[in-house]
Each structure stands twice: as structure tokens, then as C-alpha cells.
Design a protein around this motif. Structure first.
Motif, PDB file in Angstrom:
ATOM      1  N   ASN A 162     -14.169   6.704  -2.946  1.00  0.00           N
ATOM      2  CA  ASN A 162     -14.233   5.247  -2.746  1.00  0.00           C
ATOM      3  C   ASN A 162     -15.575   4.821  -2.158  1.00  0.00           C
ATOM      4  O   ASN A 162     -16.153   3.809  -2.549  1.00  0.00           O
ATOM      5  N   PRO A 207      -3.561  -5.823   0.368  1.00  0.00           N
ATOM      6  CA  PRO A 207      -4.648  -6.065  -0.572  1.00  0.00           C
ATOM      7  C   PRO A 207      -4.152  -6.563  -1.930  1.00  0.00           C
ATOM      8  O   PRO A 207      -3.017  -6.307  -2.321  1.00  0.00           O
ATOM      9  N   MET A 208      -5.029  -7.246  -2.623  1.00  0.00           N
ATOM     10  CA  MET A 208      -4.711  -7.761  -3.944  1.00  0.00           C
ATOM     11  C   MET A 208      -4.573  -6.605  -4.928  1.00  0.00           C
ATOM     12  O   MET A 208      -5.462  -5.776  -5.053  1.00  0.00           O
ATOM     13  N   THR A 219      -8.137   2.959 -15.421  1.00  0.00           N
ATOM     14  CA  THR A 219      -8.739   1.853 -14.684  1.00  0.00           C
ATOM     15  C   THR A 219      -9.920   2.352 -13.871  1.00  0.00           C
ATOM     16  O   THR A 219     -10.018   3.530 -13.537  1.00  0.00           O
ATOM     17  N   ASN A 222       0.831  -1.213   0.000  1.00  0.00           N
ATOM     18  CA  ASN A 222       0.000   0.000   0.000  1.00  0.00           C
ATOM     19  C   ASN A 222       0.852   1.244   0.000  1.00  0.00           C
ATOM     20  O   ASN A 222       1.440   1.567   1.007  1.00  0.00           O
ATOM     21  N   ASN A 266     -10.637  -4.671 -15.445  1.00  0.00           N
ATOM     22  CA  ASN A 266     -10.636  -3.549 -14.503  1.00  0.00           C
ATOM     23  C   ASN A 266     -10.420  -2.194 -15.150  1.00  0.00           C
ATOM     24  O   ASN A 266     -10.166  -1.213 -14.463  1.00  0.00           O
ATOM     25  N   PRO A 293      -8.229  -9.241   0.783  1.00  0.00           N
ATOM     26  CA  PRO A 293      -8.234  -8.805   2.179  1.00  0.00           C
ATOM     27  C   PRO A 293      -8.598  -7.337   2.384  1.00  0.00           C
ATOM     28  O   PRO A 293      -8.726  -6.909   3.532  1.00  0.00           O
ATOM     29  N   LEU A 294      -8.819  -6.578   1.286  1.00  0.00           N
ATOM     30  CA  LEU A 294      -9.118  -5.158   1.466  1.00  0.00           C
ATOM     31  C   LEU A 294     -10.340  -4.935   2.363  1.00  0.00           C
ATOM     32  O   LEU A 294     -10.359  -4.030   3.192  1.00  0.00           O
ATOM     33  N   SER A 338     -10.147  11.133  -2.080  1.00  0.00           N
ATOM     34  CA  SER A 338     -10.075   9.718  -2.406  1.00  0.00           C
ATOM     35  C   SER A 338     -11.048   8.889  -1.577  1.00  0.00           C
ATOM     36  O   SER A 338     -11.815   8.080  -2.106  1.00  0.00           O
ATOM     37  N   ARG A 356       0.650   0.523 -13.953  1.00  0.00           N
ATOM     38  CA  ARG A 356      -0.117   0.913 -12.776  1.00  0.00           C
ATOM     39  C   ARG A 356      -0.832  -0.277 -12.163  1.00  0.00           C
ATOM     40  O   ARG A 356      -0.909  -1.349 -12.751  1.00  0.00           O
ATOM     41  N   ASN A 357      -1.327  -0.018 -10.965  1.00  0.00           N
ATOM     42  CA  ASN A 357      -2.151  -1.004 -10.298  1.00  0.00           C
ATOM     43  C   ASN A 357      -3.559  -0.891 -10.859  1.00  0.00           C
ATOM     44  O   ASN A 357      -4.141   0.182 -10.846  1.00  0.00           O
ATOM     45  N   ALA A 358      -4.107  -1.991 -11.344  1.00  0.00           N
ATOM     46  CA  ALA A 358      -5.441  -1.942 -11.938  1.00  0.00           C
ATOM     47  C   ALA A 358      -6.509  -2.469 -10.988  1.00  0.00           C
ATOM     48  O   ALA A 358      -7.672  -2.510 -11.343  1.00  0.00           O
ATOM     49  N   ASN A 359      -6.115  -2.889  -9.794  1.00  0.00           N
ATOM     50  CA  ASN A 359      -7.127  -3.416  -8.883  1.00  0.00           C
ATOM     51  C   ASN A 359      -7.193  -2.575  -7.622  1.00  0.00           C
ATOM     52  O   ASN A 359      -6.174  -2.365  -6.959  1.00  0.00           O
ATOM     53  N   PHE A 360      -8.416  -2.149  -7.290  1.00  0.00           N
ATOM     54  CA  PHE A 360      -8.614  -1.210  -6.186  1.00  0.00           C
ATOM     55  C   PHE A 360      -8.036  -1.738  -4.873  1.00  0.00           C
ATOM     56  O   PHE A 360      -8.304  -2.872  -4.469  1.00  0.00           O
ATOM     57  N   THR A 361      -7.232  -0.896  -4.217  1.00  0.00           N
ATOM     58  CA  THR A 361      -6.618  -1.315  -2.951  1.00  0.00           C
ATOM     59  C   THR A 361      -6.777  -0.261  -1.870  1.00  0.00           C
ATOM     60  O   THR A 361      -5.998  -0.232  -0.923  1.00  0.00           O
ATOM     61  N   GLY A 362      -7.751   0.619  -2.017  1.00  0.00           N
ATOM     62  CA  GLY A 362      -7.961   1.592  -0.950  1.00  0.00           C
ATOM     63  C   GLY A 362      -7.486   2.986  -1.305  1.00  0.00           C
ATOM     64  O   GLY A 362      -7.303   3.324  -2.473  1.00  0.00           O
ATOM     65  N   LYS A 363      -7.268   3.748  -0.254  1.00  0.00           N
ATOM     66  CA  LYS A 363      -7.125   5.198  -0.362  1.00  0.00           C
ATOM     67  C   LYS A 363      -6.111   5.674  -1.417  1.00  0.00           C
ATOM     68  O   LYS A 363      -6.396   6.559  -2.201  1.00  0.00           O
ATOM     69  N   GLY A 364      -4.916   5.115  -1.416  1.00  0.00           N
ATOM     70  CA  GLY A 364      -3.873   5.631  -2.297  1.00  0.00           C
ATOM     71  C   GLY A 364      -3.791   4.922  -3.639  1.00  0.00           C
ATOM     72  O   GLY A 364      -2.857   5.149  -4.415  1.00  0.00           O
ATOM     73  N   PHE A 365      -4.788   4.078  -3.920  1.00  0.00           N
ATOM     74  CA  PHE A 365      -4.768   3.225  -5.106  1.00  0.00           C
ATOM     75  C   PHE A 365      -4.508   4.000  -6.400  1.00  0.00           C
ATOM     76  O   PHE A 365      -3.718   3.590  -7.241  1.00  0.00           O
ATOM     77  N   THR A 366      -5.188   5.143  -6.532  1.00  0.00           N
ATOM     78  CA  THR A 366      -5.089   5.915  -7.774  1.00  0.00           C
ATOM     79  C   THR A 366      -3.650   6.279  -8.105  1.00  0.00           C
ATOM     80  O   THR A 366      -3.268   6.372  -9.262  1.00  0.00           O
ATOM     81  N   HIS A 367      -2.857   6.492  -7.058  1.00  0.00           N
ATOM     82  CA  HIS A 367      -1.494   6.980  -7.288  1.00  0.00           C
ATOM     83  C   HIS A 367      -0.473   5.850  -7.339  1.00  0.00           C
ATOM     84  O   HIS A 367       0.727   6.097  -7.349  1.00  0.00           O
TER      85      HIS A 367
END
Lengths: 304, 648
Positions: free
Chosen positions: B94, A169-170, B474, A134, B406, B169-170, B90, A205-216
Motif C-alpha cells: 500500500n 472508508p468508501m 482491481t 473493514n 478502479n 475517510p481512509l 499488504s 469484490r470491493n473495487a475501492n481501496f480501503t486499507g490493509k485488508g482491502f485485497t481480501h
């Protein structure tokens, strides 16, 4: 009312053309820079052809039927016939989709199998261990014993075997111009082969949502000539600082970090894909686990 | 938990929502009190077991949820219109995409479809109610309190924020420590129980309560799709129930089913979720196919082309829907063989779907097509759904999917199938059956305005997203930088979203306008319909049919009209009609469910246990309930029938 609608409708394809001409240079997926992305690009183009064919057939049939059989003063007394169906026609339009699906399925299956392996056999793949955290990407080069954060340098024309894992997170590892994505999961290892044809900088980039900082959670893939790459490796080995456990722990803390380069890898003390909590059934401190052996590794593979 | 954390604070948007919620509640209470409507509300609505009223309540809830989900959508589009916007942060973004997805699928699409099926199915099969009217009321109220529980999250405690898929696990305690995802687990569980009971209820209704002469192969297409949908619900929803229960344990009691440590397996959640989730999208799309079939056949003045093939294809689609779930995560690295298998099964769905498209086109062919609002929605479905369908086939190709997964390409695809499929169908069904619900028509002129605004807006909004996906955008990104070149298409998409919003407002105005000035339907058959629901008066009498009709053909009412037989009512043959009694218990049990759920969300177990005691008490009381319903006397039936038949 109707005429106005038609006028507007005729503008739609036109505006589409403007879009496409204006934006095509940004469509990364359609600008492959390596054999993996090229395989996928070819598959996409192949499928788009069929899809356009289907769309044209249905739209033309639709328009013709609506125009011919709409209610109008002339046909006020027309009573539509009661038809139940037509076996021959129905067989035809069952068979055509079957043929199209077959025509799509064969190259799909071929490509799906092909992408599991490096695109060329003669060159030994470069292994890079990728850890998603993260919200940063950590790249470890086990053979070169160097580590980078949020950017990764690769040599051109060499298949790269990315071994993906995650702390948390994934995440999904995606470099559109080099090839499609794959998930990075905690306690697992997934493999993704990519290769660049030419030197250049490619967005990842990360294409799977992982929470607050995911976009960056982005990274840059820099493809270099083999000489440049070897020179860079040597430079890093000689000049970059050592990564300590303490430093590594601060990097892992949730948040954003800049680019970093180290002359050793965190694999010395932990490999997150081999935390093995799934197999031992008890919690172990991640950081004590570096010694988990290859036998466990096989088990992971079977779980993917 | 501290009281300061109980209410969500710190956001001007939230405070505005607080104020509007309080004002709305005060307004409703005031109006009910001022016009002395509390008793009316209780007798006519809260305690009703009449399938038609329950259906109306479902649809009202669905329209409210469409508003909520739509506002979420507009907020997201506002944030994405320009690069580096500071409109939403953000975290807020979300939360909003999480509630948008969950609400639109589970609290908008599902209840809209279930509402229409409540109103129409018993009428189409010539029944006087559903098999279990009491259970039906309970189903509705469980759905309703589940929806309300989910909807208060954003002002009390905090919204769920792990996406509508809530991947572990998120979504576990480690990465989502607040109560938001507790709301998700508990609210979906409560309304899911309601849905499961609806599935059982309508399966039994359709199998056991059809009018004499209505064999399975004479059932109207809509009823067929509902029958298959019920089978899907019965097989799919228990999976969700189990998955949510495990999630609840993980979140409330620190079990480790889906966690990263101690033997947990996060991939298990993804599998369970989509084993339910993929049939779920067919649960909302198959009834839509049914609605389109009815509308297209009515306004083309023709029998449905290839009825048997249509039935066969929905059965085929339903079967395939259970063996495609892995296509939601081809990128999980399951291996080429597994991905190839699921690629092929997924693409195979295109075959029965293609058959249906052509059968609809050939139903239109040689017809005399009337462009009513309901028909416009149904016609627009065909080209738009084909676009969504072919891009779905592209996504099904595993190797190519690695590039689409995605991304906004996926977003565009599933909005094309869900909006052009389900939402268009809901609007078509609403306009088509509105006179059956309320006795008046929806205004056609306003209806067509809604149609064009919404349909054009929909294409302007979602078509560019295919290209945004190919550009590497995405889903779930709350912002983007200017240099990526995504700005023009995002601006276009936002304009489209605004048009859709305006279309929705016109629909709301249409509902108000038509209630006041709309054309009354005196005939009971304003569209020259073909199936049995049009053989009743509008609005439908409490008991639906004074005499149960005899069915001789697929389009039973059309056949009656053609042969001129079957209308005459011999008053001598009327018998008293047995009807179920109203009951307040489903409503009260559901209120107890609400408090039990609320208690679980905040881990206030005392509250949860007390509420659970009330639930069990309700069940026990029901078991000792020997109210067998009541009879409507022949005199009363005669009076009602003479009144409606004279007007006709």
C-alpha cells in the motif's frame, strides 16, 4: 536492425491472439449473466467496434506516411513543401470524431439512465441492504429479516435493489458478471440494481481501496431458483442464530471474518446510512439511532 | 511519538534503503570535499537564478525521482508476478503504490516538463531569462524540498499509504493514524506553491518578453502549450492548495472537513482533488504535445501542419479539462443526468485531440523523415497514445465505466496516456534539447536501444492490463489467488516492466557515456532546427542572445536560414546586458520550508514555528533587497561571441 524490429512487431498481434484465446473464459466483464451486465456488455462491444476502426485508420495512415516519406538516399535532394494546412481536410477530421462521439454518447446516456431503474417493471424488486465494513460485506434482508456476511443469495430473474452504505472508508460494490459497481459510503445510501439470469455463483469484490485488508474483501453472490431461494430463506429464519449487538460489534472490528448467517438483522438497532451526523451537526452514538425516520432518508437521497 | 517510532524498522528492504541513503550522502559529501567543489556548488547551482541551470536541476531531480518511482513500480510488479507472493506484505505494498503514483505525477512528470520549459521557453521567444528569475529559483527549491520531504517518509516516520488520491475517510486520522499522510499533505503543499509560482512566472514571461515581431500566432508550438499550461496551473493549483490545507487541518488539528462525523463530507475531498487532478494531467500532457510538435516538424523538415487548428485545439482541451472531473467517480451515484453530462464533456476531449493526431500525421506527410532518437519517441507516441486515447473514450462512457472503474483496465489506460504521452515526450525533449543544455549530444545508438527496450517493454507491461481489468482485477490489490486465471498476464506484465527498467539503465549509462565521449555540438544547431533556441550557441551563453533577434515568421530561425538574414552581428551595436544577480535566499528559504514542513508532519510545532519565522525573515529581507542585478560589459559579450562564433 529495422528488419528485426519488423519481425518482432509482427509477432505482437499473434501473441495477442494467444492471450485472448487462453484467457477469454476468465474475462468476467465479457460474460454477462444478467440484464444489467448485458446492457453494459452491449455498450462495450458497440464502443470497441468504433475504437478498432479509429485504431486501424490511424495505424494505416501512420505506416504509409512513415514508409513513403522516410529519408532515403533517393530523396536526399527533396525539399519538403511548406504547407500551412488544409481547411477542408481539417474540417473533415474534426467532423468525423464529432460523429463518432455522438454515436457513442446516445447509447451511453440511454444506458446510464436505464441502469438507475430495475430492468423489469412487472416483478417487485428484492431489497437487500449492504453494509461495507473493514474488511467484510454485510447483507441484510429487511423483508425476510435475515442477515448474511460475505455472501449473498438472490433469486434468479428478480431485480435486486442493493442499498449500499459503509461503516468506515468508501468501498465499491462490484459483481462483474451481474453489472458494474457503485460506491458504498458512510452516512450515505446509494442504490444499485442488479439481476441474475441464471443460477450460479458470481464473484463480487470491493473495487475501492480501503486499507490493509482491502485485497481480501470479497464476497460470493449465489443466484438460485426462486424455490431454492425461498427454501433457503425459510431455513435461515428457522435455524440460524440471532445476531446480538455484541456479536455485531465484534464483526465490525477491523479484520477479516468468514461467512455468517443470522435470523435477524442489525437494522433493528442501527442503519449506518442514516447515522445522520451530516444533518444534525452533532455526534451521536451510532447504536442509538435506529429510529431515524424516512424524512431524513429523503435528505440523503438528495445528497447522493 | 517515541524515538523507536521515528525511524521505520522491521523490514530488510528498509534497512537496505537506510544503508544506501547513508552511503550516498557520505559519498556526495566526500566527493564535494575531496575535489573542493563546495564553493562551485554554491556559486554555480544553489544560488543560481539562470533559467537554464534551474531547468537542468529540475531535470536531474526528475530523473532521480523516475528512478525512485520506477523502483516502486518494479517492487509492485515483483509482488504481482505470481499468485500469493510473500515478497511484500499488504501494508508495504500500500505504501509503495501510494508513493509510486504521487512521485511519478508530482515529482517526476511535473519537474521534467517544468525543467524542459525552463530551458527552452526563454530561448524560443528570444528572451534573456524569465520574468522573475529570483522567483524561479524559489519555485525550484520549493519543489525540491517538497520532493525530498516526501521521499524521506519511507525511512523516517512511515510512508503515506492511502493511495495517491488520498481519499477520505481512509486518509483521515481514524483510519490512517500515522504520520505518513501528514507527509503527503505537507510535502505536496510545499512543492505545489512552487508550481503555482512557476505558472505565474512563465505566463508573464511568455506574454511580456517575446522578441520583437513574435506575435502570439508566431509563437513556437511548445511555447503555446506552455502558455496554456500556465493558465491551467494558475486555475487548478489553488484548488489543491485549499484541499491540502483542509486535509492538514483535519489531520493535525482534528477539524472535520472530510471526516465521517460532525458534518464532514468525504465526497468533498474527492471533488476538490479531481477538480485539480484532471487539469493536472493536462498540465503534463499539453507541453508534451508541444514537444512532439517541435520534434516532428524539425525531423520531417516541414512546418507544423494546421498551426492555427493546433493552437485552437489546445485551448479547447484546456477549457474542457475543467469540466470533466466527475468522470473519476461516476460510481459515486451522482445520478444519471450528472453522469451523462460529464460523459459527454469527457468524450468531447477526443475531438480536439483527434484533430491534433491528424495534423501531426499530415505534418509528416510529404516530409523527409529522419529517424533520430528524439523522433522515434515522438513517432511512437502517435500509435501508443491513440490506444490510450480510445480506451479513455471507452472509460468516459458512464454506464460502461461502472465495469471498468478502479480495475486494471483503468490502470492500463492512464499508463498508456501518461507514459506514451508525457514520458515519451520527456525522453524526446531530453534527446532533442540535450546539446542546448550541455553542449554535447546524447549518443544516438544507445538512445535507440533505450527507445526500443522501453517502448516494447511498455507495451508488454501495460497492454495485458486491459484484459486483467476485464477479468475483474482491481487496482491496489497486493496479491491474488491462483484460481482466478490472472497469472499468465501478470507474468507478461512483469517481464515488460523489467524491460522498461533495463531501458532506463541504458539511458543512465548514455548520460554518463555521452558526457565523456559524446559528440560536441559546435554549431548550436545540430538538428537543422526551426525555432530560435537553435540560433544560440551550445551550451547557451549565460545571456542567451547577444542581440535580441527579430522575428518575421512562425519558424523564425528557419526563415533566417532560408533568407540568409538575421545572423550577422554588428559588434558596434552591442549594448551592455542587464542580468539578475545570484541569490542564496531562495535556497535558504526553502530549507526553512523543509523544517517547517517536517515540524508539521510530526506535530513538533515549536520547530515549525521557528522555521516559519525564518521563512518570514527571508521574505522581509527580500523586500528590502535593492540589488538590481548587474551588467555584462560589451567587451565580455564580444569575447564570448567571438569564441563561439569562430568555432561555428
Amino acid at each position: 536492425m529495422k528488419q528485426r524490429v519488423w519481425k518482432w512487431a509482427s509477432l505482437l498481434p499473434l501473441s495477442l491472439l494467444i492471450f485472448l484465446s487462453g484467457c477469454s473464459e476468465n474475462m468476467l466483464v465479457l460474460q454477462p449473466k444478467g440484464p444489467v451486465a448485458k446492457t453494459q456488455y452491449d455498450l462495450i462491444v458497440w464502443s470497441v467496434g468504433f475504437m478498432l476502426l479509429i485504431i486501424v485508420v490511424v495505424f494505416v495512415l501512420f505506416a504509409v506516411v512513415l514508409i513513403r516519406y522516410r529519408e532515403k538516399p533517393e530523396n536526399a535532394n527533396y525539399e519538403p513543401p511548406e504547407e500551412e494546412g488544409n481547411t477542408l481536410l481539417e474540417i473533415v477530421w474534426t467532423a468525423i470524431p464529432i460523429i463518432i462521439v455522438t454515436a457513442l454518447a446516445i447509447p451511453t446516456v440511454k444506458a446510464t439512465f436505464a441502469l438507475e431503474k430495475p430492468s423489469q417493471k412487472s416483478v417487485k424488486p428484492l431489497t437487500i441492504h449492504v453494509t461495507a465494513a473493514n474488511w467484510k460485506w454485510i447483507f441484510s434482508y429487511p423483508e425476510q429479516n435475515i442477515e448474511t456476511v460475505n455472501y449473498v443469495n438472490i433469486p434468479e430473474d428478480v431485480p435486486v435493489k442493493f442499498e449500499l452504505t459503509s461503516v468506515g472508508p468508501m468501498s465499491s460494490f462490484w459483481v462483474p458478471q451481474l453489472g458494474g459497481q457503485k460506491y458504498a459510503m458512510d452516512g450515505m445510501e446509494t442504490e444499485l440494481f442488479l439481476e441474475a439470469d441464471e443460477p450460479g455463483s458470481y464473484m463480487g469484490r470491493n473495487a475501492n481501496f480501503t486499507g490493509k485488508g482491502f485485497t481480501h474483501m470479497e464476497f460470493e453472490v449465489v443466484a438460485q431458483t426462486k424455490d431454492d431461494f425461498n427454501k433457503w430463506v425459510k431455513d435461515v429464519q428457522q435455524t440460524a442464530p440471532k445476531l446480538s449487538k455484541e456479536k455485531y460489534d465484534t464483526i465490525l472490528k477491523p479484520g477479516l471474518v468468514g461467512r455468517m448467517t443470522f435470523s435477524n438483522t442489525h437494522l433493528e438497532w442501527v442503519d449506518h446510512s442514516k447515522q445522520n451526523s451530516h444533518h444534525t451537526g452533532k455526534t451521536e452514538d451510532h447504536r442509538e439511532n435506529a429510529e431515524h425516520d424516512e424524512g431524513m432518508h429523503m435528505e440523503h437521497q438528495s445528497h447522493q | 511519538m517515541k524515538w523507536s517510532e521515528f525511524f521505520v524498522t522491521g523490514e530488510p528492504l528498509i534497512y537496505a534503503a537506510d544503508v544506501s541513503i547513508v552511503l550516498t550522502v557520505i559519498g556526495i559529501v566526500f566527493i564535494l570535499t575531496y575535489f573542493k567543489k563546495w564553493k562551485w556548488l554554491w556559486d554555480e547551482w544553489l544560488t543560481t537564478v539562470d533559467h537554464k541551470k534551474i531547468g537542468v536541476m529540475y531535470i536531474i531531480s526528475a530523473v532521480l525521482m523516475l528512478f525512485r518511482g520506477g523502483v516502486d513500480a518494479l517492487l509492485m510488479r515483483a509482488q504481482l508476478t505470481a499468485p500469493n507472493m510473500k515478497f511484500l506484505d499488504s501494508q508495504h505494498y500500500n505504501e509503495i503504490f501510494t508513493t509510486h503514483g504521487t512521485i511519478m505525477i508530482l515529482f517526476m512528470a511535473m519537474p521534467f516538463i517544468i525543467g524542459l520549459m525552463n530551458i527552452v521557453v526563454p530561448l524560443q521567444i528570444g528572451a534573456r531569462d524569465v520574468a522573475y528569475p529570483y522567483l524561479n529559483a524559489l519555485s525550484f527549491w520549493l519543489f525540491f524540498v517538497g520532493a525530498m520531504l516526501f521521499n524521506i517518509a519511507f525511512v523516517i516516520g512511515g510512508s503515506p499509504d492511502a493511495g495517491w488520491t488520498a481519499y477520505f475517510p481512509l486518509a483521515g486520522n481514524e483510519f490512517s493514524p500515522g504520520v505518513g499522510n501528514n507527509y503527503y499533505a505537507v510535502a505536496l503543499q510545499i512543492s505545489g506553491i512552487g508550481t503555482l509560482m512557476t505558472g505565474i512566472n512563465f505566463l508573464v514571461t511568455i506574454l511580456k518578453m517575446r522578441a520583437p515581431g513574435m506575435t502570439l500566432m508566431r509563437m513556437p508550438m511548445f511555447t503555446w502549450t506552455i502558455l496554456i499550461t500556465c493558465v491551467l496551473i494558475i486555475f487548478a493549483f489553488p484548488v489543491l492548495t485549499v484541499a491540502l490545507a483542509l486535509m492538514t487541518f483535519d489531520r493535525l488539528f482534528d477539524t472535520q472537513f472530510f471526516t465521517m462525523a460532525n458534518g464532514g463530507m468525504s465526497m468533498l475531498w474527492a471533488n476538490l482533488f479531481w477538480i485539480w487532478g484532471h487539469p493536472e494531467v493536462y498540465i503534463v500532457i499539453l507541453p508534451s504535445f508541444g514537444i512532439f510538435s517541435e520534434v516532428v516538424s524539425t525531423f520531417a523538415r516541414k512546418r507544423l501542419f494546421g498551426y492555427k487548428a493546433m493552437v485552437g485545439s489546445i485551448v479547447g482541451i484546456a477549457f474542457l479539462s475543467f469540466i470533466v472531473w466527475v468522470h473519476h467517480f461516476f460510481t459515486m451515484g451522482a445520478g444519471a443526468a450528472v453522469n451523462s453530462f460529464f460523459s459527454i464533456t469527457t468524450m468531447a476531449i477526443a475531438i480536439p485531440t483527434g484533430v491534433k493526431i491528424f495534423n501531426w500525421l499530415f505534418t509528416l506527410r510529404k516530409g523527409r523523415i529522419r529517424f533520430t532518437t528524439a523522433m522515434l519517441w515522438s513517432l511512437a507516441f502517435i500509435p501508443n497514445f491513440v490506444i490510450g486515447g480510445v480506451t479513455g473514450v471507452m472509460l468516459a462512457m458512464a454506464a460502461a465505466d461502472y465495469q471498468y472503474h478502479n480495475s486494471y483496465f483503468l490502470i492500463a489506460h492512464f499508463h498508456y496516456v501518461l507514459i506514451a504521452g508525457t514520458v515519451f515526450a520527456c525522453f524526446a525533449g531530453l534527446h532533442y534539447w540535450y546539446p542546448k543544455m550541455f553542449g554535447h549530444m546524447l549518443n544516438e545508438r544507445l538512445g535507440k536501444w533505450t527507445f526500443w527496450l522501453f517502448m516494447i517493454g511498455f507495451n508488454v507491461c501495460f497492454f495485458p492490463m486491459y484484459f486483467l481489468g476485464l477479468m475483474g482485477m482491481t487496482r491496489r490489490m497486493y496479491t491474488y489467488s491462483a484460481g482466478l486465471g490472472w497469472t499468465p498476464l501478470n507474468v507478461v506484465a512483469s517481464v515488460g516492466a523489467a524491460l522498461m527498467g533495463i531501458g532506463f539503465l541504458v539511458l543512465c549509462y548514455n548520460i554518463y557515456y555521452s558526457a565523456r565521449y559524446g559528440e560536441r555540438d559546435m554549431t548550436g544547431d545540430p538538428w537543422d532546427g526551426r525555432t530560435l533556441e537553435w540560433a544560440t550557441s551550445s551550451p547557451v551563453a549565460h545571456y542567451n542572445f547577444a542581440v535580441i533577434p527579430e522575428v518575421k515568421d512562425l519558424d523564425a530561425y528557419w526563415e533566417m536560414k532560408k533568407s540568409g538574414k538575421g545572423f550577422e552581428m554588428d559588434e558596434e551595436k552591442l549594448k551592455p546586458i542587464h542580468m539578475p544577480s545570484n541569490s542564496g535566499r531562495p535556497f535558504l528559504i526553502s530549507i526553512a520550508f523543509f523544517f517547517a514542513g517536517f515540524g508539521l508532519v510530526f506535530k513538533w510545532f515549536t520547530l515549525a514555528i521557528i522555521a516559519a519565522v525564518f521563512i518570514i525573515l527571508g521574505l522581509i529581507l527580500r523586500s528590502f533587497d535593492d540589488d538590481d542585478g548587474y551588467y555584462i560589459s560589451v567587451d565580455e559579450i564580444k569575447r564570448t561571441e567571438r569564441l563561439t562564433r569562430k568555432e561555428a
